[in-house]
Scaffold this motif. Structure first.
Motif, PDB file in Angstrom:
ATOM      1  N   VAL A 178      -4.915   2.004 -12.235  1.00 41.76           N
ATOM      2  CA  VAL A 178      -4.323   1.629 -10.948  1.00 41.76           C
ATOM      3  C   VAL A 178      -5.338   1.833  -9.818  1.00 41.76           C
ATOM      4  O   VAL A 178      -5.445   0.999  -8.912  1.00 41.76           O
ATOM      5  CB  VAL A 178      -3.040   2.437 -10.691  1.00 41.76           C
ATOM      6  CG1 VAL A 178      -2.444   2.078  -9.335  1.00 41.76           C
ATOM      7  CG2 VAL A 178      -2.019   2.197 -11.794  1.00 41.76           C
ATOM      8  N   THR A 179      -6.089   2.932  -9.874  1.00 39.62           N
ATOM      9  CA  THR A 179      -7.110   3.177  -8.852  1.00 39.62           C
ATOM     10  C   THR A 179      -8.184   2.103  -8.899  1.00 39.62           C
ATOM     11  O   THR A 179      -8.669   1.647  -7.864  1.00 39.62           O
ATOM     12  CB  THR A 179      -7.750   4.560  -9.059  1.00 39.62           C
ATOM     13  OG1 THR A 179      -6.736   5.555  -9.113  1.00 39.62           O
ATOM     14  CG2 THR A 179      -8.706   4.888  -7.919  1.00 39.62           C
ATOM     15  N   ARG A 180      -8.551   1.692 -10.106  1.00 40.05           N
ATOM     16  CA  ARG A 180      -9.531   0.610 -10.253  1.00 40.05           C
ATOM     17  C   ARG A 180      -9.013  -0.689  -9.649  1.00 40.05           C
ATOM     18  O   ARG A 180      -9.755  -1.416  -8.985  1.00 40.05           O
ATOM     19  CB  ARG A 180      -9.847   0.416 -11.737  1.00 40.05           C
ATOM     20  CG  ARG A 180     -10.903  -0.656 -12.011  1.00 40.05           C
ATOM     21  CD  ARG A 180     -11.075  -0.882 -13.498  1.00 40.05           C
ATOM     22  NE  ARG A 180     -11.874  -2.059 -13.766  1.00 40.05           N
ATOM     23  CZ  ARG A 180     -11.803  -2.778 -14.881  1.00 40.05           C
ATOM     24  NH1 ARG A 180     -10.957  -2.420 -15.838  1.00 40.05           N
ATOM     25  NH2 ARG A 180     -12.559  -3.838 -15.044  1.00 40.05           N
ATOM     26  N   ILE A 181      -7.734  -0.973  -9.861  1.00 42.19           N
ATOM     27  CA  ILE A 181      -7.141  -2.176  -9.271  1.00 42.19           C
ATOM     28  C   ILE A 181      -7.240  -2.129  -7.749  1.00 42.19           C
ATOM     29  O   ILE A 181      -7.583  -3.127  -7.101  1.00 42.19           O
ATOM     30  CB  ILE A 181      -5.678  -2.325  -9.716  1.00 42.19           C
ATOM     31  CG1 ILE A 181      -5.605  -2.728 -11.193  1.00 42.19           C
ATOM     32  CG2 ILE A 181      -4.939  -3.353  -8.851  1.00 42.19           C
ATOM     33  CD1 ILE A 181      -4.198  -2.756 -11.754  1.00 42.19           C
ATOM     34  N   VAL A 190       3.784   6.473 -11.996  1.00 43.00           N
ATOM     35  CA  VAL A 190       2.843   5.933 -12.986  1.00 43.00           C
ATOM     36  C   VAL A 190       2.327   7.088 -13.846  1.00 43.00           C
ATOM     37  O   VAL A 190       1.890   8.112 -13.309  1.00 43.00           O
ATOM     38  CB  VAL A 190       1.657   5.218 -12.294  1.00 43.00           C
ATOM     39  CG1 VAL A 190       0.619   4.790 -13.325  1.00 43.00           C
ATOM     40  CG2 VAL A 190       2.154   4.012 -11.507  1.00 43.00           C
ATOM     41  N   PRO A 191       2.371   6.965 -15.167  1.00 38.99           N
ATOM     42  CA  PRO A 191       1.853   8.034 -16.037  1.00 38.99           C
ATOM     43  C   PRO A 191       0.376   8.328 -15.742  1.00 38.99           C
ATOM     44  O   PRO A 191      -0.383   7.441 -15.343  1.00 38.99           O
ATOM     45  CB  PRO A 191       2.024   7.457 -17.451  1.00 38.99           C
ATOM     46  CG  PRO A 191       3.105   6.436 -17.318  1.00 38.99           C
ATOM     47  CD  PRO A 191       2.956   5.855 -15.947  1.00 38.99           C
ATOM     48  N   LEU A 192      -0.008   9.579 -15.959  1.00 37.32           N
ATOM     49  CA  LEU A 192      -1.369  10.010 -15.655  1.00 37.32           C
ATOM     50  C   LEU A 192      -2.401   9.171 -16.403  1.00 37.32           C
ATOM     51  O   LEU A 192      -3.482   8.883 -15.874  1.00 37.32           O
ATOM     52  CB  LEU A 192      -1.534  11.496 -16.018  1.00 37.32           C
ATOM     53  CG  LEU A 192      -2.913  12.115 -15.760  1.00 37.32           C
ATOM     54  CD1 LEU A 192      -3.259  12.059 -14.275  1.00 37.32           C
ATOM     55  CD2 LEU A 192      -2.952  13.559 -16.265  1.00 37.32           C
ATOM     56  N   PHE A 247       0.807  -1.206   0.000  1.00 40.50           N
ATOM     57  CA  PHE A 247       0.000   0.000   0.000  1.00 40.50           C
ATOM     58  C   PHE A 247       0.851   1.272   0.000  1.00 40.50           C
ATOM     59  O   PHE A 247       0.408   2.302  -0.508  1.00 40.50           O
ATOM     60  CB  PHE A 247      -0.975  -0.021   1.177  1.00 40.50           C
ATOM     61  CG  PHE A 247      -2.197  -0.845   0.884  1.00 40.50           C
ATOM     62  CD1 PHE A 247      -3.238  -0.319   0.138  1.00 40.50           C
ATOM     63  CD2 PHE A 247      -2.293  -2.149   1.322  1.00 40.50           C
ATOM     64  CE1 PHE A 247      -4.355  -1.066  -0.153  1.00 40.50           C
ATOM     65  CE2 PHE A 247      -3.404  -2.917   1.033  1.00 40.50           C
ATOM     66  CZ  PHE A 247      -4.447  -2.368   0.285  1.00 40.50           C
ATOM     67  N   VAL A 248       2.051   1.208   0.515  1.00 38.02           N
ATOM     68  CA  VAL A 248       2.955   2.357   0.379  1.00 38.02           C
ATOM     69  C   VAL A 248       3.315   2.552  -1.089  1.00 38.02           C
ATOM     70  O   VAL A 248       3.309   3.680  -1.614  1.00 38.02           O
ATOM     71  CB  VAL A 248       4.218   2.150   1.234  1.00 38.02           C
ATOM     72  CG1 VAL A 248       5.284   3.180   0.859  1.00 38.02           C
ATOM     73  CG2 VAL A 248       3.885   2.270   2.711  1.00 38.02           C
ATOM     74  N   ALA A 249       3.604   1.438  -1.780  1.00 39.55           N
ATOM     75  CA  ALA A 249       3.919   1.524  -3.210  1.00 39.55           C
ATOM     76  C   ALA A 249       2.737   2.050  -4.007  1.00 39.55           C
ATOM     77  O   ALA A 249       2.895   2.871  -4.925  1.00 39.55           O
ATOM     78  CB  ALA A 249       4.347   0.152  -3.735  1.00 39.55           C
ATOM     79  N   LEU A 250       1.539   1.605  -3.661  1.00 38.63           N
ATOM     80  CA  LEU A 250       0.347   2.079  -4.361  1.00 38.63           C
ATOM     81  C   LEU A 250       0.063   3.545  -4.042  1.00 38.63           C
ATOM     82  O   LEU A 250      -0.376   4.311  -4.907  1.00 38.63           O
ATOM     83  CB  LEU A 250      -0.858   1.215  -3.981  1.00 38.63           C
ATOM     84  CG  LEU A 250      -0.859  -0.206  -4.541  1.00 38.63           C
ATOM     85  CD1 LEU A 250      -1.980  -1.030  -3.916  1.00 38.63           C
ATOM     86  CD2 LEU A 250      -0.996  -0.193  -6.064  1.00 38.63           C
ATOM     87  N   PHE A 283      -7.251  11.761  -5.746  1.00 40.35           N
ATOM     88  CA  PHE A 283      -8.300  10.788  -5.453  1.00 40.35           C
ATOM     89  C   PHE A 283      -7.705   9.391  -5.315  1.00 40.35           C
ATOM     90  O   PHE A 283      -8.153   8.604  -4.474  1.00 40.35           O
ATOM     91  CB  PHE A 283      -9.369  10.784  -6.544  1.00 40.35           C
ATOM     92  CG  PHE A 283     -10.503   9.835  -6.232  1.00 40.35           C
ATOM     93  CD1 PHE A 283     -11.543  10.228  -5.393  1.00 40.35           C
ATOM     94  CD2 PHE A 283     -10.510   8.543  -6.734  1.00 40.35           C
ATOM     95  CE1 PHE A 283     -12.572   9.349  -5.073  1.00 40.35           C
ATOM     96  CE2 PHE A 283     -11.531   7.658  -6.424  1.00 40.35           C
ATOM     97  CZ  PHE A 283     -12.567   8.069  -5.591  1.00 40.35           C
ATOM     98  N   HIS A 284      -6.709   9.079  -6.122  1.00 40.76           N
ATOM     99  CA  HIS A 284      -6.071   7.762  -6.017  1.00 40.76           C
ATOM    100  C   HIS A 284      -5.491   7.546  -4.626  1.00 40.76           C
ATOM    101  O   HIS A 284      -5.686   6.488  -4.019  1.00 40.76           O
ATOM    102  CB  HIS A 284      -4.972   7.630  -7.066  1.00 40.76           C
ATOM    103  CG  HIS A 284      -4.099   6.432  -6.865  1.00 40.76           C
ATOM    104  ND1 HIS A 284      -4.463   5.154  -7.255  1.00 40.76           N
ATOM    105  CD2 HIS A 284      -2.868   6.296  -6.271  1.00 40.76           C
ATOM    106  CE1 HIS A 284      -3.516   4.303  -6.926  1.00 40.76           C
ATOM    107  NE2 HIS A 284      -2.536   4.965  -6.335  1.00 40.76           N
TER     108      HIS A 284
END
Length: 336
Positions: A40-43, A32-34, A22-25, A165-166
């Motif tokens: 990624v947020t969906r994942i 991570v490109p926009l 979760f730190v990486a996320l 938001f992510h």
């Protein structure tokens, strides 16, 4: 004593893995490109949904194809509350809790006398009934057009960019998964695992199987509904696609692919599935064929899922997995 030490060490390693993940996320916006941030947020959100589903499937051994109903109804509570009824954040959260826990209790009571394939079919029927009600009441729900305009203004603070938001979603999903982890290690979670292993034995020890099955559905449904509401805010839209049985099938497959007996298994499964889908969508419209082949290959080669690679080679499939090691009740705990 060595077994206890080994169990504690494994628990510590799993906790460290969760924190590192979760730190990486959380830091993903920095590398991570926009363009890929929404994926990624969906994942993160759907992965947490899969973990919540696994409280019933992996922890309780109860297959379900109706969990999309929790996820989708949570989104509709937000959508209707924001666009139709002008609810505040507190009222919306209360509505999400009532819908998730209420439907979970209904399914938990219905599953008292069924199990296995019959439970699977019953949850599918309930989920499809809810889908039909939402689809047919188009005047309220928008039908197949859904509800748009679910803006983030409902939140008490401003999250203008995808990156902000992510990070908010990562914090919320981390909190939800931490609570699910705590539930798994609680006496009730251990009792649910005991019922999965041998319902008759737990019954002879004085446990009421129905109460614990219902509790698993309530906790799972509440978490799924909450995450569905978060997903609706991310998309800014609520539609019947969040209620379709295929979504339930996806999280079921994700649990199998990642390893249903591992706490992080469903999350890893969802990450792999969404990554494959996003990658091959850019090259072919037949990406579902690739996913189908991937499912077949995983089931044939990795019977314990991705996280069970080492275990599947060194131990039989029915040997204790990390989720079992943490949550399985001892005889002393069961008697007490």
């Amino acid at each position: 004593m060595s077994t206890l030490t080994h169990s504690r060490t494994r628990t510590a390693l799993v906790v460290l893995a969760l924190v590192a993940l979760f730190v990486a996320l959380f830091l993903a916006p920095f590398y991570v490109p926009l363009y890929y941030m929404s994926i990624v947020t969906r994942i993160v959100i759907v992965g947490a949904f899969a973990v919540a589903f696994n409280i019933v499937f992996g922890l309780g051994g109860m297959p379900s194809l109706g969990h999309a109903a929790f996820f989708g109804l949570g989104g509709y509570v937000v959508g209707l509350g924001v666009t139709r009824w002008e609810w505040g954040l507190g009222t919306i959260l209360l509505g999400v809790v009532v819908v998730g826990a209420g439907l979970g209790l209904v399914l938990g009571l219905l599953c008292q006398r069924v199990s296995g394939i019959y439970l699977l079919l019953m949850t599918l029927a309930v989920g499809q009934a809810i889908y039909g009600l939402v689809f047919q009441n188009a005047r309220i729900t928008g039908g197949d057009m859904g509800i748009s305009g679910v803006f983030r203004d409902v939140l008490p603070f401003e999250l203008a960019s995808r990156q902000q938001f992510h990070q908010f979603a990562v914090l919320v999903c981390a909190a939800v998964m931490a609570l699910l982890w705590w539930f798994m290690l609680s006496p009730m979670g251990r009792a649910i695992v005991g019922l999965r292993e041998s319902e008759s034995r737990m019954g002879s020890l004085g446990y009421n199987p129905g109460i614990y099955k219902a509790a698993a559905f309530v906790v799972s449904g509440l978490a799924c509904s909450f995450l569905g509401a978060l997903y609706a805010v991310q998309r800014g839209f609520v539609g019947t696609d969040g209620l379709e049985w295929t979504l339930s099938a996806t999280v079921l497959l994700a649990a199998i692919v990642g390893g249903s007996r591992f706490f992080l298994g469903p999350f890893i499964g969802i990450a792999v599935i969404i990554a494959i889908e996003a990658f091959f969508q850019e090259y072919t419209e037949r990406y579902t064929t690739v996913l189908g082949l991937f499912y077949i290959l995983t089931i044939l080669v990795l019977p314990n899922g991705i996280l069970g690679i080492g275990r599947s080679r060194k131990a039989p499939a029915d040997s204790p997995a990390p989720l079992e090691d943490h949550a399985r009740p001892t005889e002393r705990e069961a008697v007490s």
